[in-house]
Design a protein around this motif. Structure first.
Motif, mmCIF file in Angstrom:
data_model
loop_
_atom_site.group_PDB
_atom_site.id
_atom_site.type_symbol
_atom_site.label_atom_id
_atom_site.label_comp_id
_atom_site.label_asym_id
_atom_site.label_seq_id
_atom_site.Cartn_x
_atom_site.Cartn_y
_atom_site.Cartn_z
ATOM 1 N N GLY A 199 0.811 -1.207 0.000
ATOM 2 C CA GLY A 199 0.000 0.000 0.000
ATOM 3 C C GLY A 199 0.846 1.259 0.000
ATOM 4 N N LYS A 200 1.862 1.294 0.855
ATOM 5 C CA LYS A 200 2.746 2.458 0.920
ATOM 6 C C LYS A 200 3.490 2.652 -0.397
ATOM 7 N N ALA A 201 4.028 1.558 -0.958
ATOM 8 C CA ALA A 201 4.792 1.648 -2.207
ATOM 9 C C ALA A 201 3.910 2.113 -3.359
ATOM 10 N N PHE A 202 2.710 1.530 -3.486
ATOM 11 C CA PHE A 202 1.806 1.952 -4.560
ATOM 12 C C PHE A 202 1.361 3.401 -4.363
ATOM 13 N N THR B 105 -0.542 4.057 2.732
ATOM 14 C CA THR B 105 0.114 3.571 3.950
ATOM 15 C C THR B 105 -0.906 3.130 4.991
ATOM 16 N N LEU B 106 -1.941 3.937 5.206
ATOM 17 C CA LEU B 106 -2.979 3.573 6.172
ATOM 18 C C LEU B 106 -3.657 2.260 5.801
ATOM 19 N N SER B 107 -3.808 2.020 4.501
ATOM 20 C CA SER B 107 -4.537 0.840 4.048
ATOM 21 C C SER B 107 -3.772 -0.458 4.275
ATOM 22 N N SER C 66 -8.164 5.757 -4.033
ATOM 23 C CA SER C 66 -8.640 4.371 -4.056
ATOM 24 C C SER C 66 -7.769 3.486 -4.944
ATOM 25 N N TYR C 67 -7.060 4.077 -5.902
ATOM 26 C CA TYR C 67 -6.304 3.265 -6.863
ATOM 27 C C TYR C 67 -5.136 2.509 -6.236
ATOM 28 N N PRO C 68 -4.253 3.151 -5.452
ATOM 29 C CA PRO C 68 -3.204 2.350 -4.819
ATOM 30 C C PRO C 68 -3.747 1.312 -3.843
ATOM 31 N N MET C 69 -4.895 1.582 -3.235
ATOM 32 C CA MET C 69 -5.478 0.607 -2.303
ATOM 33 C C MET C 69 -5.991 -0.620 -3.054
ATOM 34 N N VAL C 70 -6.626 -0.409 -4.193
ATOM 35 C CA VAL C 70 -7.117 -1.540 -4.983
ATOM 36 C C VAL C 70 -5.947 -2.347 -5.544
ATOM 37 N N GLU C 71 -4.913 -1.669 -6.049
ATOM 38 C CA GLU C 71 -3.738 -2.368 -6.574
ATOM 39 C C GLU C 71 -3.061 -3.186 -5.477
ATOM 40 N N ALA C 72 -2.953 -2.605 -4.278
ATOM 41 C CA ALA C 72 -2.331 -3.316 -3.172
ATOM 42 C C ALA C 72 -3.154 -4.532 -2.764
#
Length: 426
Positions: free
Chosen positions: A145-148, A290-292, A336-342
């Motif tokens: 999540g942090k990286a994305f 990061t939170l996700s 929402s996009y980095p969270m979905v990818e993660a």
């Protein structure tokens, strides 16, 4: 002399950190250019329409549909390549093609030529997400999540620069060359992408997926991801989040036409307004990403519900509220996009991350991308009512509802994580 184990450990850690930084910066730069090309044309629709004499407005917005269809179609097969070869080469070559096709578009005089250039550019862009998603997930385990979110800053910069630069550059030269002014920013952004692709091939670290993937064979349990039940759930999850993507694309194209036709804004004003969507995401992407890593689906649901409400109320706003609301909408929606990818990469077996990401992008993107053409057709059919703000309410309400409905995809992710993680333990 005996070497100090502690010194060796520090050196190794420092080397890994430098590699991670080069990866994040390089992939973030490519992310920026990939999305510059997705939004740079949005403030230019009316100029392109007049200059190319492309018929109805939906023919002009179809240029983006053609580009994005070509962008999504090869995704699964690019993902298969990303599971087998150096992803640095895929990413660099992809941006070269993407930028070259975009630059060539600026030189065409026919509508057919414009569509072909958009298709070529889109094919080059298709190399990015499957390869980059698998690359980041492999290099940043437990920190997806942090990286994305950090790589997502690149997308934010691209989304921001695209409409602002194209709108400003076209307006600056419109008095001299008229409607053909759209060609200048398109050429310049295309050439910049080609240069960036060459730099990435030269400076980015190699990434060999084979060293990260566990041993696989036709009988290996990880092939269970291909079972009919799991495959259907993956497709349904992608379809659910394609509704979110439909709204994201739709807010760009419909928002551009709405501001210019109903509010009477200029190309430059419209480009600057659309950029508001992406300014706050430079902060929200890494923060929510990061939170996700701890409560992924709760944060995902929260940001999309807020975004859906703001989309629904958008045509009711007075002019002075439009830019602040676009800023707030983008702050939550794009996060929402980095969270979905993660979430997808957290579930996916390591050996198949490229293919799973590619399949997800292929299905979701093709549906979402229809927004450019459908909403262009919708505005074209408003006729004389296109200058009335109330005429757009039903379209924006539909987009807002689609965002909330897309959250049904969370159930699919929960199932995939359960099945694939159990399979890995086996």
């Amino acid at each position: 002399m005996s070497s100090n184990p502690e010194d060796s450990k520090v050196t190794t850690t420092s080397s890994i950190q430098r590699r991670e930084l080069r990866t994040l910066c390089g992939v973030g730069m490519l992310h920026a250019f990939t999305h510059v090309y997705h939004v740079a044309l949005m403030p230019l629709y009316l100029m392109i329409h007049e200059d190319l004499k492309s018929g109805s407005m939906d023919h002009t917005t179809f240029l983006m549909t053609a580009m994005m269809t070509a962008y999504f179609m090869p995704s699964y097969w690019v993902g298969a390549l990303a599971d087998r070869m150096d992803r640095r080469k895929l990413l660099g070559i992809g941006l070269l093609i993407n930028g070259a096709g975009f630059a060539a578009f600026s030189q065409v005089d026919s509508y057919i030529g414009a569509v072909l250039c958009m298709v070529v550019s889109g094919i080059g862009g298709s190399f990015y997400h499957p390869a980059a998603t698998a690359m980041i997930a492999d290099q940043f385990p437990q920190r997806e999540g942090k990286a994305f979110g950090l790589v997502g800053i690149g997308a934010s910069v691209g989304f921001l620069i695209g409409p602002v630069y194209s709108g400003w550059r076209a307006s600056a030269s419109e008095t001299l060359i008229g409607a053909a002014a759209w060609r200048n920013p398109v050429m310049e952004l295309g050439v910049a992408g080609v240069i960036a692709g060459l730099l990435f091939l030269w400076l980015a670290p190699k990434d060999c997926p084979g060293r990260n993937a566990p041993h696989t064979s036709p009988d290996h349990p990880q092939n269970k991801w291909m079972s009919s039940g799991t495959f259907v759930v993956l497709i349904l999850t992608a379809l659910a989040f394609s509704l979110r993507d439909f709204t994201g694309f739709g807010m760009g194209s419909l928002g551009s036409l709405f501001l210019q036709k109903a509010h009477g804004w200029s190309v430059q004003e419209t480009g600057f307004a659309l950029s508001m969507i992406f300014i706050g995401t430079i902060i929200s992407n890494p923060v929510f990403g990061t939170l996700s890593d701890k409560r992924r689906f709760s944060w995902l649901a929260g940001v999309l519900v807020i975004a859906g409400f703001l989309v629904t109320t958008f045509p009711l706003l007075p002019s002075s509220f439009i830019m602040p609301v676009l800023f707030i909408y983008g702050f939550f929606f794009i996060a929402s996009y980095p969270m979905v990818e993660a979430a997808l990469m957290e579930a996916a077996p390591v050996a198949y991350r490229g293919r799973i990401s590619g399949l997800f992008v292929l299905v979701g993107g093709l549906i979402g991308n229809l927004a450019h053409w459908i909403l262009g057709w919708r505005v074209e059919n408003l006729g004389s009512e296109a200058g009335q703000m109330s005429a757009y309410q039903s379209s924006f309400t539909t987009l807002g509802c689609l965002v909330v409905i897309s959250l049904s995809g969370i159930f699919g992710f929960r199932y995939l994580i359960k099945v694939w993680k159990a399979d890995e333990k086996t």
